[in-house]
Design a protein around this motif. Structure first.
Motif, mmCIF file in Angstrom:
data_model
loop_
_atom_site.group_PDB
_atom_site.id
_atom_site.type_symbol
_atom_site.label_atom_id
_atom_site.label_comp_id
_atom_site.label_asym_id
_atom_site.label_seq_id
_atom_site.Cartn_x
_atom_site.Cartn_y
_atom_site.Cartn_z
ATOM 1 N N VAL A 61 98.058 -64.787 31.600
ATOM 2 C CA VAL A 61 97.056 -64.854 32.663
ATOM 3 C C VAL A 61 97.776 -65.091 33.986
ATOM 4 O O VAL A 61 98.572 -66.024 34.114
ATOM 5 N N PHE A 62 97.505 -64.243 34.967
ATOM 6 C CA PHE A 62 98.093 -64.359 36.293
ATOM 7 C C PHE A 62 97.135 -65.091 37.227
ATOM 8 O O PHE A 62 95.933 -64.817 37.239
ATOM 9 N N GLY A 63 97.687 -65.999 38.025
ATOM 10 C CA GLY A 63 96.880 -66.869 38.872
ATOM 11 C C GLY A 63 96.308 -66.197 40.101
ATOM 12 O O GLY A 63 96.520 -64.999 40.345
ATOM 13 N N PRO A 64 95.595 -66.962 40.931
ATOM 14 C CA PRO A 64 94.997 -66.426 42.150
ATOM 15 C C PRO A 64 96.074 -66.046 43.164
ATOM 16 O O PRO A 64 97.233 -66.444 43.040
ATOM 17 N N ALA A 65 95.684 -65.275 44.182
ATOM 18 C CA ALA A 65 96.673 -64.740 45.121
ATOM 19 C C ALA A 65 95.977 -64.263 46.392
ATOM 20 O O ALA A 65 94.761 -64.375 46.541
ATOM 21 N N ILE A 66 96.799 -63.711 47.291
ATOM 22 C CA ILE A 66 96.274 -63.012 48.462
ATOM 23 C C ILE A 66 96.222 -61.525 48.122
ATOM 24 O O ILE A 66 97.141 -60.983 47.511
ATOM 25 N N ILE A 67 95.141 -60.857 48.530
ATOM 26 C CA ILE A 67 95.054 -59.418 48.347
ATOM 27 C C ILE A 67 95.129 -58.738 49.713
ATOM 28 O O ILE A 67 95.114 -59.395 50.754
ATOM 29 N N THR A 68 95.209 -57.424 49.705
ATOM 30 C CA THR A 68 95.408 -56.663 50.937
ATOM 31 C C THR A 68 94.393 -57.059 52.004
ATOM 32 O O THR A 68 93.211 -57.216 51.723
ATOM 33 N N GLY A 69 94.885 -57.202 53.221
ATOM 34 C CA GLY A 69 94.044 -57.638 54.326
ATOM 35 C C GLY A 69 94.033 -59.143 54.494
ATOM 36 O O GLY A 69 93.206 -59.695 55.205
ATOM 37 N N ASN A 70 94.993 -59.816 53.817
ATOM 38 C CA ASN A 70 95.095 -61.277 53.877
ATOM 39 C C ASN A 70 93.800 -61.967 53.449
ATOM 40 O O ASN A 70 93.390 -62.975 54.026
ATOM 41 N N VAL A 71 93.161 -61.410 52.413
ATOM 42 C CA VAL A 71 91.971 -62.020 51.831
ATOM 43 C C VAL A 71 92.413 -62.939 50.701
ATOM 44 O O VAL A 71 93.177 -62.534 49.817
ATOM 45 N N TYR A 72 91.962 -64.173 50.721
ATOM 46 C CA TYR A 72 92.291 -65.131 49.665
ATOM 47 C C TYR A 72 91.377 -64.863 48.479
ATOM 48 O O TYR A 72 90.155 -64.966 48.586
ATOM 49 N N SER A 73 91.973 -64.521 47.340
ATOM 50 C CA SER A 73 91.202 -64.125 46.164
ATOM 51 C C SER A 73 91.299 -65.188 45.080
ATOM 52 O O SER A 73 92.360 -65.771 44.864
ATOM 53 N N ASN A 74 90.182 -65.431 44.382
ATOM 54 C CA ASN A 74 90.184 -66.377 43.263
ATOM 55 C C ASN A 74 90.210 -65.674 41.906
ATOM 56 O O ASN A 74 90.060 -66.307 40.866
ATOM 57 N N VAL A 75 90.420 -64.366 41.880
ATOM 58 C CA VAL A 75 90.366 -63.597 40.639
ATOM 59 C C VAL A 75 91.614 -63.848 39.789
ATOM 60 O O VAL A 75 92.740 -63.793 40.277
ATOM 61 N N LEU A 76 91.398 -64.123 38.496
ATOM 62 C CA LEU A 76 92.468 -64.249 37.518
ATOM 63 C C LEU A 76 92.515 -62.970 36.694
ATOM 64 O O LEU A 76 91.489 -62.473 36.249
ATOM 65 N N ASP A 77 93.726 -62.438 36.489
ATOM 66 C CA ASP A 77 93.927 -61.243 35.669
ATOM 67 C C ASP A 77 94.581 -61.641 34.352
ATOM 68 O O ASP A 77 95.362 -62.588 34.310
ATOM 69 N N TYR A 78 94.316 -60.875 33.276
ATOM 70 C CA TYR A 78 95.029 -61.145 32.027
ATOM 71 C C TYR A 78 95.499 -59.857 31.366
ATOM 72 O O TYR A 78 94.953 -58.773 31.598
#
Length: 199
Positions: A61-78
């Motif tokens: 499981v990969f933790g939260p991160a910044i996505i394109t456009g400097n948007v703070y994302s809370n989505v976890l990927d697995y």
């Protein structure tokens, strides 16, 4: 070339994803043999400064991160570590952060610290790796910190395969801006405690 990727692994395979240049690429290596990394698949969206990962013997499981456009994302990927393919949405983190540190035992993953749009945080959040769903609050770090190095007692990637007891204690060292080492009891909810100092 990568900076601040997140990593997960099993007893046979190491997997890493993300970059500061907003990459969705997931790559893997077979640990027992020396060779170049191979394409694994893609994250659900291109991410930067992910840093934190948690894994059991089968799932990462990969933790939260910044996505394109400097948007703070809370989505976890697995991902399923033994097979290649694109990541799937696992659920949402408690907070939209980047620069978190991840650790895990055979069943539980925790993501510590990081930074959100308001600054660095001391939040510890937890997931049950085998089941998808949103993270829940675990406790707090002693320090308000990001980009810690993290490790666990035992080897969480091979516990199910070798019968080692579950990892109980995780350590977080350094980071920005601290130089202390903190310990976390992964098996129970609660805040971290002081372990010592870096040299």
């Amino acid at each position: 070339n990568k900076r601040h990727p997140a990593s997960v692994g099993s007893s046979t395979r190491g997997v890493f994803a993300g970059d500061t240049s907003y990459s969705n690429v997931i790559e893997y290596v077979t640990i027992a043999s020396t060779s170049n990394a191979t394409d694994f698949g893609d994250l659900t969206v291109a991410k930067a400064y992910m840093h934190g990962g948690a894994s059991s013997s089968t799932r990462g499981v990969f933790g939260p991160a910044i996505i394109t456009g400097n948007v703070y994302s809370n989505v976890l990927d697995y991902i399923t570590i033994a097979s290649t393919g694109n990541a799937t949405d696992f659920g949402d983190a408690v907070d939209s952060t980047y620069g978190t540190s991840g650790m895990s035992n055979a069943t539980k993953g925790i993501f510590c610290g990081g930074q959100n749009s308001g600054g660095r945080v001391n939040v510890i959040q937890q997931i049950t790796i085998a089941t998808t769903g949103d993270a829940t609050d675990f406790g707090d770090l002693l320090s308000i910190n990001s980009y810690n190095a993290s490790t666990c007692s035992g080897n969480p990637a091979v516990q199910n395969e070798t019968g080692f007891p579950p990892a109980a204690i995780g350590l977080l060292a350094g980071g920005y801006p601290e130089s202390i080492i903190e310990s976390v009891d992964i098996t129970t909810d609660g805040s971290s405690s002081l372990f010592g100092d870096l040299s």
